[in-house]
Design an enzyme around this catalytic site. Structure first.
Site, PDB file in Angstrom:
ATOM      1  N   GLU A  58     -31.264 -30.667  40.899  1.00  0.00           N
ATOM      2  CA  GLU A  58     -32.378 -31.038  41.780  1.00  0.00           C
ATOM      3  C   GLU A  58     -33.399 -31.856  41.020  1.00  0.00           C
ATOM      4  OE1 GLU A  58     -33.644 -27.436  44.138  1.00  0.00           O
ATOM      5  OE2 GLU A  58     -32.694 -28.824  45.548  1.00  0.00           O
ATOM      6  N   HIS A  60     -27.700 -25.103  42.206  1.00  0.00           N
ATOM      7  CA  HIS A  60     -27.627 -26.367  42.949  1.00  0.00           C
ATOM      8  C   HIS A  60     -26.577 -27.218  42.255  1.00  0.00           C
ATOM      9  CE1 HIS A  60     -31.478 -25.511  45.018  1.00  0.00           C
ATOM     10  NE2 HIS A  60     -31.723 -24.848  43.906  1.00  0.00           N
ATOM     11  N   HIS A  77     -29.995 -18.586  41.673  1.00  0.00           N
ATOM     12  CA  HIS A  77     -29.034 -19.352  42.481  1.00  0.00           C
ATOM     13  C   HIS A  77     -28.826 -20.719  41.834  1.00  0.00           C
ATOM     14  CE1 HIS A  77     -32.996 -20.562  44.025  1.00  0.00           C
ATOM     15  NE2 HIS A  77     -32.433 -21.748  43.991  1.00  0.00           N
ATOM     16  N   HIS A 120     -31.675 -21.804  39.016  1.00  0.00           N
ATOM     17  CA  HIS A 120     -33.053 -21.384  39.275  1.00  0.00           C
ATOM     18  C   HIS A 120     -33.116 -19.866  39.268  1.00  0.00           C
ATOM     19  CE1 HIS A 120     -33.926 -25.385  41.567  1.00  0.00           C
ATOM     20  NE2 HIS A 120     -34.037 -25.517  40.249  1.00  0.00           N
ATOM     21  N   THR A 137     -37.621 -25.570  47.048  1.00  0.00           N
ATOM     22  CA  THR A 137     -36.927 -26.834  47.318  1.00  0.00           C
ATOM     23  C   THR A 137     -36.091 -26.760  48.589  1.00  0.00           C
ATOM     24  OG1 THR A 137     -34.985 -26.287  45.994  1.00  0.00           O
ATOM     25  CG2 THR A 137     -36.836 -27.307  44.843  1.00  0.00           C
ATOM     26  N   THR A 138     -36.253 -25.686  49.342  1.00  0.00           N
ATOM     27  CA  THR A 138     -35.616 -25.577  50.655  1.00  0.00           C
ATOM     28  C   THR A 138     -36.670 -25.144  51.662  1.00  0.00           C
ATOM     29  OG1 THR A 138     -35.107 -23.269  50.232  1.00  0.00           O
ATOM     30  CG2 THR A 138     -33.375 -24.863  49.748  1.00  0.00           C
ATOM     31  N   HIS A 176     -26.182 -21.886  51.904  1.00  0.00           N
ATOM     32  CA  HIS A 176     -26.940 -22.950  51.246  1.00  0.00           C
ATOM     33  C   HIS A 176     -26.720 -22.959  49.742  1.00  0.00           C
ATOM     34  CE1 HIS A 176     -28.977 -23.666  54.960  1.00  0.00           C
ATOM     35  NE2 HIS A 176     -29.547 -22.478  54.971  1.00  0.00           N
TER      36      HIS A 176
HETATM   37 ZN   LIG Z   1     -33.296 -23.590  43.850  1.00  0.00          ZN
END
Ligand SMILES: [Zn+2]
Ligand SMILES: *[C@@H]1O[C@H](CO)[C@@H](O)[C@H](O)[C@H]1NC(C)=O
Ligand SMILES: *[C@@H]1O[C@H](CO)[C@@H](O)[C@H](O)[C@H]1NC(C)=O
Ligand SMILES: *[C@@H]1O[C@H](CO)[C@@H](O)[C@H](O)[C@H]1NC(C)=O
Length: 384
Positions: A146, A136, A134, A159, A240-241, A108
């Site tokens: 995001e 995005h 991590h 993040h 957000t996941t 992911h």
């Molecule tokens: Zn994140």
């Protein structure tokens, strides 16, 4: 009558322009977003979700339907200045090369595991320990942050996930209302290679396959965040996941980070997820505020006006800023207008040429008839 035709044409073009612009803006995708916090070690078993079907997350992970979800669009005009917001202080971010850090591709995102010696010591009611960071991202065509600022995406977002020191570990903290604090920052494109990001990105090829990991030497992780931590937005949100726990006290910095074009491309084009697909566009669509508000630690624009983002030009492929939810980016809107006006100009020119040509033909015919001493006579009678 030619003039009538000409004006009719003008009018027609106008109508077309007016119709085209709003129509295409409402059809702009607000899909293809997503991502998560990977709060804990939610690992391989949570692989039944993906970014292309993020609207279905809520059917399995009910918290994803909640009213305090992340990410959101940050409307800068609506952000409320809060002079009492405590500034953020970090400790232990200056890691040395030993011990090494684990970098993994979990299918992911690209995630770097962090030691709890890295912590936020002020800015919140408690100390928060770091657990992981991590990213995005999107694609060359589609910027993949995001959060959005006034409906505009940045190319990527980092993040750094911390958990409240009152809990034993991140998995215990992940579903508590005061469990997590995420520090987020926008990543844009700059002219220079970002050496600090390169410490992570240079190991990308070692984790290109899903569910693989590698070790990289420790380094000063403070340099992954913007220079200034003074100016930030704060709101209450979620992972957000999936499982979308509403446990995150969000901080999004106003100052941004830049990496080179090549570095961003490496992030976008190296990692694979299931079925050997490229892992990209791992961002969730902006969520509704449902009465929440965003506060800011600052009220004024920064003094130093040295934009770190490379200025976008017409031919620049890094037109990496786009409108997010229902709205064309400034650039696209500009393009449509440019095309429309270009077209308008071309048609006008054509109509005028036809008109002039017609007049000339008439004139030369007239000249032939009159043979001599003909003074040009405007064809004003024509249209009467
Ligand atoms: Zn994140
Ligand atoms: C987030 O942190 C701020 C600053 O410490 C605090 O005032 C606020 O109550 C926190 N929000 C939540 C939901 O914990
Ligand atoms: C987290 O802490 C809880 C409570 O102490 C414990 O039961 C659990 O095993 C811990 N999980 C991990 C992954 O350490
Ligand atoms: C930073 O703040 C300024 C002033 O409100 C705003 O115009 C700009 O869009 C913000 N940028 C980010 C990345 O937050």
């Amino acid at each position: 009558m030619l003039r009538t035709a000409f004006f009719t044409l003008l009018l027609l073009i106008h109508c077309l322009v007016l119709r085209v612009a709003p129509a295409s803006s409402s059809s702009e995708e607000d899909d293809g977003s997503s991502e998560q916090e990977h709060a804990g070690h939610k690992k391989s078993h949570s692989h039944h979700w993906g970014y292309t079907d993020q609207h279905t997350w809520g059917s399995v992970f009910t918290d994803c339907n909640g009213k305090s979800q992340s990410p959101i669009d940050i409307n800068t005009k609506n952000a409320i200045y809060d002079s009492k917001l405590p500034s953020i202080a970090l400790e232990g971010y200056d890691l040395t090369d030993q011990p090494a850090l684990t970098l993994l591709n979990n299918g992911h995102t690209l995630q770097l595991m962090l030691p709890p010696s890295m912590r936020i010591v002020s800015g919140f009611d408690r100390v928060y320990y770091a657990a992981q960071l991590h990213f995005h991202w999107g694609t060359v065509e589609e910027p993949g942050s995001e959060h959005t600022i006034d409906n505009v995406h940045f190319p990527a977002e980092i993040h750094v996930v911390h958990y409240n020191s009152k809990y034993a570990n991140i998995s215990e903290a992940a579903n508590k209302p005061d469990g997590l604090a995420v520090l987020g920052a926008f990543i844009g494109i700059g002219l220079q290679e970002n050496e600090n990001y390169e410490r992570i990105l240079s190991a990308l090829t070692d984790v290109s396959v899903e569910e693989t990991k590698t070790e990289i030497p420790g380094f000063n992780a403070r340099h992954l965040l913007p220079n200034s931590l003074e100016r930030f937005y704060r709101y209450t949100g979620s992972l957000t996941t999936p499982p979308c726990f509403q446990s995150v006290n969000w901080t999004m910095f106003n100052d941004t980070i830049t990496v080179s074009r090549r570095q961003l491309a490496a992030l976008e084009d190296t990692l694979k997820m299931e079925q050997n697909q490229l892992l990209r566009k791992n961002f969730r669509a902006p969520q509704l505020l449902h009465g929440r508000y965003v506060v800011s630690s600052f009220s004024e624009s920064p003094n130093q006006q040295t934009p770190k983002i490379v200025p976008l030009t017409e031919t620049d492929p890094s037109t990496r800023v786009r409108a997010s939810t229902g709205g064309l980016g400034e650039k696209q809107r500009g393009d449509i207008l440019a095309i429309a006006f270009g077209g308008l100009f071309a048609v006008t020119l054509l109509a005028f040429s036809m008109y002039a040509f017609q007049q000339r033909k008439k004139y030369s015919k007239f000249k032939k008839d009159a043979r001599q001493n003909v003074i040009y006579k405007p064809a004003s009678k024509e249209e009467a």
